[in-house]
Structure formats: structure tokens, C-alpha cells
Write a protein that holds these residues in place. Structure first.
Motif, mmCIF file in Angstrom:
data_model
loop_
_atom_site.group_PDB
_atom_site.id
_atom_site.type_symbol
_atom_site.label_atom_id
_atom_site.label_comp_id
_atom_site.label_asym_id
_atom_site.label_seq_id
_atom_site.Cartn_x
_atom_site.Cartn_y
_atom_site.Cartn_z
ATOM 1 N N LYS A 237 0.823 -1.217 0.000
ATOM 2 C CA LYS A 237 0.000 0.000 0.000
ATOM 3 C C LYS A 237 0.851 1.259 0.000
ATOM 4 C CE LYS A 237 -3.660 -2.613 0.310
ATOM 5 N NZ LYS A 237 -4.503 -2.853 -0.884
ATOM 6 N N LEU A 238 1.906 1.254 -0.794
ATOM 7 C CA LEU A 238 2.756 2.431 -0.899
ATOM 8 C C LEU A 238 2.152 3.426 -1.870
ATOM 9 C CD1 LEU A 238 6.236 0.650 -1.093
ATOM 10 C CD2 LEU A 238 5.228 1.797 0.886
ATOM 11 N N PHE A 239 2.505 4.680 -1.715
ATOM 12 C CA PHE A 239 2.021 5.714 -2.635
ATOM 13 C C PHE A 239 3.147 6.725 -2.863
ATOM 14 C CE2 PHE A 239 0.903 7.114 1.625
ATOM 15 C CZ PHE A 239 1.363 8.418 1.646
ATOM 16 N N VAL A 240 2.936 7.576 -3.865
ATOM 17 C CA VAL A 240 3.957 8.548 -4.249
ATOM 18 C C VAL A 240 3.315 9.918 -4.390
ATOM 19 C CG1 VAL A 240 5.688 9.189 -5.969
ATOM 20 C CG2 VAL A 240 5.240 6.787 -5.498
ATOM 21 N N THR A 241 3.998 10.927 -3.832
ATOM 22 C CA THR A 241 3.661 12.308 -4.186
ATOM 23 C C THR A 241 4.670 12.754 -5.231
ATOM 24 O OG1 THR A 241 5.077 13.325 -2.519
ATOM 25 C CG2 THR A 241 2.857 12.692 -1.820
ATOM 26 N N SER A 242 4.199 13.438 -6.263
ATOM 27 C CA SER A 242 5.116 13.786 -7.353
ATOM 28 C C SER A 242 4.699 15.112 -7.995
ATOM 29 C CB SER A 242 5.134 12.668 -8.401
ATOM 30 O OG SER A 242 6.002 12.981 -9.460
ATOM 31 N N TRP A 243 5.680 15.828 -8.468
ATOM 32 C CA TRP A 243 5.445 17.054 -9.242
ATOM 33 C C TRP A 243 6.197 16.881 -10.558
ATOM 34 C CZ3 TRP A 243 7.363 21.079 -11.953
ATOM 35 C CH2 TRP A 243 6.600 22.236 -12.069
ATOM 36 N N PHE A 244 5.474 16.980 -11.683
ATOM 37 C CA PHE A 244 6.033 16.745 -13.012
ATOM 38 C C PHE A 244 5.888 18.026 -13.830
ATOM 39 C CE2 PHE A 244 5.911 15.615 -17.467
ATOM 40 C CZ PHE A 244 6.848 14.604 -17.610
ATOM 41 N N GLY A 245 7.020 18.495 -14.389
ATOM 42 C CA GLY A 245 6.980 19.690 -15.232
ATOM 43 C C GLY A 245 7.506 19.412 -16.634
ATOM 44 N N LYS A 246 6.816 19.992 -17.604
ATOM 45 C CA LYS A 246 7.221 19.870 -19.014
ATOM 46 C C LYS A 246 7.484 21.276 -19.530
ATOM 47 C CE LYS A 246 5.307 18.591 -23.536
ATOM 48 N NZ LYS A 246 4.111 18.061 -24.247
ATOM 49 N N LEU A 247 8.772 21.550 -19.843
ATOM 50 C CA LEU A 247 9.176 22.891 -20.260
ATOM 51 C C LEU A 247 9.457 22.916 -21.755
ATOM 52 C CD1 LEU A 247 10.126 25.823 -19.701
ATOM 53 C CD2 LEU A 247 12.416 24.865 -19.257
ATOM 54 N N ASN A 248 8.735 23.791 -22.450
ATOM 55 C CA ASN A 248 9.053 24.082 -23.858
ATOM 56 C C ASN A 248 10.066 25.211 -23.827
ATOM 57 O OD1 ASN A 248 9.006 25.350 -26.516
ATOM 58 N ND2 ASN A 248 7.254 23.996 -26.946
ATOM 59 N N PHE A 249 11.333 24.864 -24.011
ATOM 60 C CA PHE A 249 12.375 25.868 -23.813
ATOM 61 C C PHE A 249 12.475 26.847 -24.985
ATOM 62 C CE2 PHE A 249 14.386 21.791 -24.958
ATOM 63 C CZ PHE A 249 14.905 22.087 -26.213
ATOM 64 N N MET A 250 11.691 26.607 -26.063
ATOM 65 C CA MET A 250 11.647 27.596 -27.142
ATOM 66 C C MET A 250 10.687 28.724 -26.811
ATOM 67 S SD MET A 250 13.902 26.504 -29.162
ATOM 68 C CE MET A 250 13.622 27.692 -30.480
ATOM 69 N N SER A 251 9.564 28.373 -26.190
ATOM 70 C CA SER A 251 8.551 29.394 -25.868
ATOM 71 C C SER A 251 8.583 29.796 -24.394
ATOM 72 C CB SER A 251 7.162 28.849 -26.207
ATOM 73 O OG SER A 251 6.850 27.720 -25.394
ATOM 74 N N GLY A 252 9.157 28.979 -23.555
ATOM 75 C CA GLY A 252 9.172 29.267 -22.131
ATOM 76 C C GLY A 252 7.918 28.817 -21.420
ATOM 77 N N LYS A 253 7.031 28.066 -22.104
ATOM 78 C CA LYS A 253 5.800 27.622 -21.472
ATOM 79 C C LYS A 253 6.090 26.372 -20.649
ATOM 80 C CE LYS A 253 1.902 28.101 -23.438
ATOM 81 N NZ LYS A 253 0.732 28.034 -24.344
ATOM 82 N N LEU A 254 5.646 26.411 -19.407
ATOM 83 C CA LEU A 254 5.821 25.295 -18.486
ATOM 84 C C LEU A 254 4.466 24.680 -18.174
ATOM 85 C CD1 LEU A 254 7.516 23.581 -16.487
ATOM 86 C CD2 LEU A 254 7.121 25.368 -14.773
ATOM 87 N N SER A 255 4.277 23.403 -18.543
ATOM 88 C CA SER A 255 3.073 22.644 -18.196
ATOM 89 C C SER A 255 3.436 21.695 -17.055
ATOM 90 C CB SER A 255 2.581 21.841 -19.405
ATOM 91 O OG SER A 255 2.337 22.698 -20.507
ATOM 92 N N PHE A 256 2.544 21.560 -16.089
ATOM 93 C CA PHE A 256 2.907 20.714 -14.946
ATOM 94 C C PHE A 256 1.679 20.069 -14.336
ATOM 95 C CE2 PHE A 256 2.172 24.952 -13.308
ATOM 96 C CZ PHE A 256 1.418 24.753 -12.152
ATOM 97 N N VAL A 257 1.942 18.979 -13.607
ATOM 98 C CA VAL A 257 0.921 18.270 -12.839
ATOM 99 C C VAL A 257 1.474 18.066 -11.429
ATOM 100 C CG1 VAL A 257 -0.335 16.110 -12.555
ATOM 101 C CG2 VAL A 257 -0.103 17.108 -14.820
#
Length: 615
Positions: A474-494
Motif C-alpha cells: 500500500k505504498l504511494f507517491v507524491t510527485s510534481w512533473f513539469g514539461k518545459l518548452n524551452f523555445m517558448s518558455g511555457k511550463l506545463s505541470f501536474v
């Protein structure tokens, strides 16, 4: 002495006793006092000097015999605590008495005025001096040696002896044998030759001087042992027996004279002294032997065995203690019960030590495996920060230190395509091996699915469903995931239940990105995740961390101290990324005690430099 006529000279017995106790200094003190008294009485100076040399020589002989004959690996200072030491003392007293007789006899022949000091003239009569020295060596030895041992006063030991010459002891034994042979031949054949007498006298003087200056045997180790209470009781018994003997001495002499009325009364007294002293010591030896056999030897055996355990030593008889102490178990007394209890205790300790060895070996094996696992985990976490961000419009740096040998926190970064880079941080519930394995599984799921699911919501939904499979702990994970478009500078994350990141825009300070997190990974089925977006400008930074970085498990009050983390991060916002991470860690260490962490410490920071730097 009044009771023995002019032939009994008690003070000569002090010479070998003080020699054994105090070495050359003790012998010199007795010899000097005798010399001063004789000169004060008007005795011939040459005779007094010869007698001084004889007294000093026999004291050195007694001293060396105690430490160089009947020796073991370690020997004791003089004491009467065993039958062995008492018998050794008797033999030394006898040897010294014979040497003393030989020395005064050869001095008679060489210098006639020695008769002033030693008036007995016949060959048989001179044996009285052997008895005289032997008697009073026993008497004074019992008194002085016992008192010094009871009071624990120090005695001279060979380590303080100055070694001037080195002659093998066998040559001295040969010289003494020749001296006795010469005296015997002279008496049997009635030879009277002053020249040969003086030659042998001179050789005897030279031999005595060399013997006194000769070194001891090498590697003599002396141990000074305090008397036990049992030995003190034995010693007091010996002293009381001695006092009793002297109280009834006159009665013994009177009785002896009844049966030996044709003999010289002075000789009878000497023989009574010798017989009484010898019987007294022999009786005491039998008594001590019985005490040793029934009490002291078993106790010393127990003490030696305990010392072996204390010093972690083994002996070749270590496995035969039951047989060694078996003879003491035949009696139903306190000592038998004590030894029986010790044998049982010793066997229990032996079994415990064997089990402890097995446990220690297994523990060492586990520690080795943990070390290998730690190295494997360290190898899985990427550290090629400069290489990864080389010629790209961003910089990245991270740190992960497990609380145990292996941990469950992680960070990762990788290229999703030619324009997008992913960076992620996570924290598995718990620590140790199970958390590490779940961490590895989660990292692989996130990276592998990111290649197929560009939609971050779908990516985390799939990872969550797969994490639930075969998750018996019954293990679980907390996580932060970021996707950076380094051409536009837009950062999408969950954010899957993780701590809010700290974000710095333009030249401002870091602030928390307060967006409500979604559900943890591995917590429940059909969890839904929402994607968020953020525009980064050149110079903007994102700082990610786990609970261990702010010591929440070490210090529960840190739940209320998120501002401290923000202040610390802002303190190093203008530093290089690696210096920034190290500075934050060192500052927070003084607050949250990173030296003894109970949670994994993980931090990851990304700085966006703008697409202009990339072009």
C-alpha cells in the motif's frame, strides 16, 4: 644472642631477606650496618670489610635466585601466598646458606683474623653458620615479607637493575662448584697451603663482584599482585604459628637437652631453631596446599576464565572447562555450587557468542547488500547536469540524500522531444528497500509513458493505475512533473499531492505556487489529474523539494515554518545552482538536524535563460 651463646648471630638472616625484597639497596643497607657496628666494636678493619662483602654477596644471590630460578612467564615479588612460593623460598634460603658457609670458610683460610667474627674453628662446627643463616632467613623472611605484603608496600624489582656485564650463569655455577670442591679436598687431605688459599680467595672475590654486577636473564616480567582475603588469612595463620613456636622455644630446648645431654647446648638451640622453623613452614605448606586445592585454585581458574572473556582471548583448553573443573564438583559444598553455576553461565555465554557471531555475519552481509543497493540507486539518479543542459536555454541541478542506505525520494530529468524537457520530483511513503523499489518502478513508469503520452493528465492517470498493481505494501507517491518548452518558455505541470514549488519571476523573490494539488499516485483507482500552465521568462527559476528537505518528520513544527524555506531559498537566489542547493542544505541543517535524518532529503532547481541564449 643471650639464649644461644656467642655463636648465634641473628642479623645475618636479614641480608638474604632484604636482598629478595629490596635488591642491591637492601643488601647494601644490611652490610653497611653490620660493617659500622663491627668497626665501632674494634673488630679488625680487613675482617670487617670481608664480612661486608660476604653479606652483600649473599643478598644479591638471594635477589637474583628469586627472579631467575623456578620462573614462569610472569613471576611474583616475594610472598607466601602459595606452596610453590614457600618451597621456592626454602630452597633459596638453603642455597644461600651453603654459599655463605663456603665464603666464610675460604675467608678463614686466607685471612686468619676472620676468627674474631666467626669463632667456631672446626669443619663440623662451621656448619652451625649454615643453620644460623638458614634459621634466621626463615624467621625474618616470614616477618618482613609478610608485613610488607599485608600492608601492600612496594619492593624492588629487576626492571630497576643496572646491567653492566653479561656472563652466562653456568660459569658462576662452575666457579662455585670448584670452590666447594677445593674446600672438601683441603679438609679431607688436611692441606695447609697459604698460597693456594689466597689464590682461591682472590678468585672467589672476583667471582662475587662479577656476579653482583652481572645482568638478569632477558625478558623477566614481574607482576605485583595484591593479597586476596584468603591469602591474608593464610598469612596471619603463618605469623600466629611463628609466634607460638617462639613462645614454646625454651620448653623445646629443655626437652631436647634431656635426650641430648652429651651435645653442646648452643648446637642444640641451633638445631631446635632449624627444626622448629622448618616444621612450622612445612605445616603451613600442607595447610596452604589444602586451601589452594579446595578454594584458591578454583577461584583463580574462574578469574582467569573471566579475564579471557574480558580480553577476548582463547586458550588451547578453552573447550575443556567442564573436564578442568570436574574434580571440584565432587563435593556438595559452596565452592562446588559456585563452579557449577559458573560452568553453566560460561556455556550460556558461549552459546550466546556463537549466535551473536552468526547474527553479526548476517548483519554484515545485509549491510554489504544495502551498500551495493545504495550504489545502484545513486547510479540511477542522474548527475550530468552540465552535460544535459549544455547548449540549452536552461540550467538544472539536484540533490538526493537517503535517510537510510537506500531511499524512496527521487528526481529525474529527460528530453521529451527536440523542444520539450521534462523534470520531475517524487517522494514515496516510508523509507528503506520497499520504498526504493517502488521509487524505481514509479520513475520508470513516468519516463516510459512520457514518450507516448504528451497529454500530462493521461500520463499520470496511466502511471497511477499501473502503480496500484501488485502494490501489497500500500505504498504511494507524491510527485510534481513539469514539461518545459524551452523555445517558448511555457511550463506545463501536474502536481500529484506534492509540496508546492517555489517560483521566481523576473528579478523578484521566490514565491510559493499556490495551486491545489491533485491526488497522490497509487492511492486509489480512477484518480484524475489536472494540467496547469505557467509562462517562464529569462531568469525565472523553479525550486522543487520533498518533505525531508525541510525536516518535517524530524521536526513536526516545520509544518508551520514554510516561510523559513522561502527565506532561505531567496537568500541564495543569485548564486550558481550547485552553490544554491548546498547553501540551502547547510542553513536548514542547523534547524532540522540533517545529520540524523529520518526522511530522504531531495531538492531540484531549474533556471530558464530564454530561447535567445539557445539560438
Amino acid at each position: 644472642m643471650p639464649f644461644g651463646g656467642e655463636y648465634i648471630v641473628a642479623d645475618v638472616g636479614i641480608a638474604p631477606v632484604f636482598g629478595m625484597m629490596f635488591g642491591p639497596i637492601g643488601g647494601l643497607g644490611q652490610a653497611l650496618s653490620s660493617l659500622i657496628w663491627q668497626l665501632a666494636e674494634g673488630v679488625d678493619p680487613m675482617a670487617s670489610l670481608i664480612d661486608f662483602a660476604i653479606m652483600f654477596t649473599i643478598s644479591i644471590i638471594a635477589y637474583k635466585l628469586w627472579y631467575t630460578t623456578f620462573t614462569e612467564t610472569k613471576i611474583n615479588t616475594p610472598k607466601f601466598n602459595s606452596t610453590y612460593n614457600i618451597l621456592k623460598f626454602l630452597i633459596i634460603a638453603l642455597i644461600v646458606s651453603i654459599v655463605y658457609w663456603a665464603l666464610i670458610y675460604i675467608s678463614f683460610e686466607a685471612y686468619s683474623k676472620m676468627y674474631v667474627i666467626y669463632p667456631l674453628s672446626s669443619f663440623i662446627a662451621k656448619t652451625a653458620y649454615v643453620l644460623n643463616l638458614f634459621n634466621f632467613t626463615l624467621i625474618f623472611g616470614i616477618f618482613f615479607i609478610s608485613i610488607f605484603n599485608i600492608e601492600e608496600l612496594p619492593m624492588q624489582t629487576p626492571d630497576k637493575w643496572i646491567n653492566l656485564i653479561d656472563i652466562d650463569d653456568k660459569y658462576f655455577l662452575l666457579g662455585f662448584t670448584l670452590l666447594i670442591g677445593y674446600i672438601t679436598v683441603v679438609q679431607i687431605f688436611h692441606i695447609d697451603n697459604n698460597i693456594t688459599d689466597n689464590i682461591f680467595f682472590g678468585l672467589t672475590v672476583i667471582m662475587a663482584i662479577l656476579f653482583c654486577l652481572n645482568k638478569f636473564e632477558a625478558n623477566i616480567e614481574v607482576r605485583v599482585i595484591k593479597y586476596s582475603i584468603i591469602e591474608k588469612i593464610i598469612l596471619f595463620f603463618l605469623i600466629i604459628l611463628s609466634i607460638l613456636f617462639f613462645v614454646i622455644f625454651d620448653e623445646l630446648v629443655t626437652i631436647s637437652l634431656i635426650f641430648t645431654y652429651n651435645f653442646n647446648e648452643d648446637y642444640i638451640q641451633l638445631f631446635n631453631l632449624c627444626f622448629g622453623s622448618g616444621m612450622m613452614i612445612l605445616f603451613c605448606m600442607f595447610h596452604i596446599y589444602h586451601v589452594e586445592k579446595t578454594i584458591t585454585n578454583p577461584i583463580y581458574g574462574l578469574i582467569d576464565s573471566l579475564n579471557q572473556y574480558r580480553n577476548n582471548e582463547k586458550t588451547e583448553n578453552d573447550e575443556n572447562y567442564n573436564e578442568k573443573f570436574g574434580k571440584y564438583l565432587k563435593h556438595n559444598d559452596d565452592m562446588s555450587r559456585l563452579i557449577e553455576s559458573f560452568i553453566t553461565l560460561r556455556n550460556n555465554i558461549e552459546n550466546y557468542l556463537n549466535n551473536l557471531k552468526k547474527t553479526t555475519a548476517e548483519k554484515e552481509k545485509i549491510e554489504t547488500e544495502f551498500k551495493i543497493a545504495s550504489n545502484i540507486q545513486s547510479g540511477m539518479l542522474k548527475t550530468n547536469f552540465d552535460e544535459f543542459s549544455n547548449d540549452k536555454p536552461f540550467k538544472i541541478y539536484g540533490l538526493m540524500e537517503p535517510a537510510k542506505e537506500v531511499g524512496g525520494a527521487f528526481y529525474d530529468y529527460f528530453n521529451m522531444d527536440s523542444e520539450n524537457t521534462a523534470f520531475v520530483i517524487g517522494d514515496v511513503s516510508g523509507t528503506g528497500v520497499s520504498s526504493t523499489l517502488f521509487m524505481v518502478k514509479t520513475m520508470q513508469l513516468i519516463e516510459n509513458h512520457s514518450k507516448f503520452d504528451s497529454d500530462l493528465e493521461k500520463l499520470f492517470e496511466n502511471v497511477n493505475e499501473l502503480s496500484l498493481q501488485r502494490n501489497d505494501d500500500k505504498l504511494f507517491v507524491t510527485s510534481w512533473f513539469g514539461k518545459l518548452n524551452f523555445m517558448s518558455g511555457k511550463l506545463s505541470f501536474v502536481n500529484a499531492g506534492h509540496n508546492p514549488p517555489l517560483v521566481k519571476h523576473d528579478n523578484q523573490d521566490f514565491e510559493y505556487l499556490k495551486i491545489k494539488p491533485d491526488y497522490i499516485i497509487g492511492g486509489m483507482e480512477n484518480a484524475r489529474y489536472e494540467k496547469h500552465e505557467l509562462d517562464l521568462s529569462p531568469g525565472d527559476m523553479v525550486f522543487l523539494y520533498t518533505d525531508g528537505a525541510i525536516g518535517r518528520k524530524n521536526n513536526p513544527e516545520s509544518f508551520c515554518n514554510d516561510e523559513l524555506l522561502k527565506e532561505t531559498v531567496n537568500k541564495y537566489k543569485d548564486e550558481k545552482l550547485e552553490n544554491m542547493i548546498e547553501g540551502i542544505k547547510n542553513d536548514l541543517n542547523s534547524v532540522y538536524n540533517y545529520d540524523n535524518p529520518i526522511d530522504d532529503i531531495t531538492m531540484l532547481v531549474l533556471k530558464y535563460n530564454g530561447c535567445e541564449s539557445y539560438e
